[in-house]
Enzyme design. Sequence first.
Site, PDB file in Angstrom:
ATOM      1  N   ASP A  88       0.876  -1.221  -0.116  1.00  0.00           N
ATOM      2  CA  ASP A  88      -0.095   0.053  -0.114  1.00  0.00           C
ATOM      3  C   ASP A  88       1.011   1.389  -0.232  1.00  0.00           C
ATOM      4  OD1 ASP A  88       1.007  -0.413   2.558  1.00  0.00           O
ATOM      5  OD2 ASP A  88      -0.962  -0.925   3.321  1.00  0.00           O
TER       6      ASP A  88
ATOM      7  N   ASN B 152      -7.629  -3.622  13.925  1.00  0.00           N
ATOM      8  CA  ASN B 152      -9.026  -3.864  13.676  1.00  0.00           C
ATOM      9  C   ASN B 152      -9.054  -4.863  12.565  1.00  0.00           C
ATOM     10  OD1 ASN B 152      -7.996  -2.899  11.267  1.00  0.00           O
ATOM     11  ND2 ASN B 152      -9.527  -1.134  11.227  1.00  0.00           N
TER      12      ASN B 152
ATOM     13  N   HIS C 202      -7.362  -5.393   9.811  1.00  0.00           N
ATOM     14  CA  HIS C 202      -6.809  -5.084   8.543  1.00  0.00           C
ATOM     15  C   HIS C 202      -5.689  -5.621   7.715  1.00  0.00           C
ATOM     16  CE1 HIS C 202      -4.807  -0.928   9.208  1.00  0.00           C
ATOM     17  NE2 HIS C 202      -3.989  -2.038   9.404  1.00  0.00           N
TER      18      HIS C 202
ATOM     19  N   GLU D 134      -9.464  -2.422   5.344  1.00  0.00           N
ATOM     20  CA  GLU D 134     -10.363  -2.307   6.302  1.00  0.00           C
ATOM     21  C   GLU D 134     -11.541  -3.087   6.561  1.00  0.00           C
ATOM     22  OE1 GLU D 134      -8.612  -0.632   8.415  1.00  0.00           O
ATOM     23  OE2 GLU D 134      -8.245   1.635   8.110  1.00  0.00           O
TER      24      GLU D 134
HETATM   25  P1  PGA Z   1       1.999  -2.061  12.777  1.00  0.00           P
HETATM   26  O1  PGA Z   1       0.936  -2.082  11.688  1.00  0.00           O
HETATM   27  O2  PGA Z   1       2.905  -3.044  12.274  1.00  0.00           O
HETATM   28  O3  PGA Z   1       2.656  -0.852  12.825  1.00  0.00           O
HETATM   29  O4  PGA Z   1       1.479  -2.488  13.862  1.00  0.00           O
HETATM   30  C1  PGA Z   1       0.406  -3.346  11.012  1.00  0.00           C
HETATM   31  C2  PGA Z   1      -0.718  -3.121  10.147  1.00  0.00           C
HETATM   32  O5  PGA Z   1      -1.543  -2.058  10.393  1.00  0.00           O
HETATM   33  O6  PGA Z   1      -0.818  -3.627   9.247  1.00  0.00           O
END
Ligand code: PGA
Length: 250
Positions: A67, A136, A138, A143
């Site tokens: 992304d 959450n 994702h 999302e």
């Molecule tokens: P993080 O993010 O490694 O910063 O916890 C993971 C994600 O949102 O996929």
Amino acid sequence: MKIYVENDYASMSRRAADIIAAEIKNNPNCVLGFATGSTPTGTYARLGELCKSGEISFKNVTTVNLDEYKGLSPDHPQSYRCFMNKNLFDLTDILPENTHLPNGLAEDSDAECKRYDKLIKDLGNTDLQLLGIGHNGHIGFNEPNDRFIPGTNVIDLTESTIQANSRFFESAQGVPTQAFTMGIGCIMSAKSILMIAEGKGKAQALYDALCGPVAPSCPASILQLHPNVTVIGDKEAFSLIIEKEPKLCI
Ligand code: PGA
């Protein structure tokens, strides 16, 4: 699904890097799907060390990232392009032209999504896709939703994701509200998937992903349907699974 419960972040990162390094050794021309965020930085640092010591080479490796924030230029310090350069690409011998992310500045979003899907398809899909998991559930920036979106798309970031990512920006107001993300179909078309998770804050999401129903309300739950998934996490991230579904961790 293979599950590794590690004592801490360092051993999680080492195991994840070793799996990616093995992929590169077995197939020096592999296509690797990469993720950003706090979780993979240890993995990337270790891959950088392995490259520096000559154990692996990224010279023939191609990468596609999950992304990119919509509206950020590649040289914006919080862009995922910048993150990848700093945390991985600059530590390796990868050829810059073999590293791909969505173009956050693309004016025609639909065309950019189509371009990214075609790029991944033309590369023959990823051999190994690295994933983190959001609080959450994702994956990439897919999302929670009422359906799984197959292709690259522009997503409205949820308030919880904006808050979680605001730690990288001066304030939550500075976090872009939209992002390009590889879709669930692209992620699932990877030949193998490696998910990493660290900390208690991920325990519920990891439990829902691995033990809950397969549903777009927890996008990561789709991984239950993929034939070749490895999940590596520390004890905190696995704490709910250890408590409720201990057999899964054997
Ligand atoms: P993080 O993010 O490694 O910063 O916890 C993971 C994600 O949102 O996929």
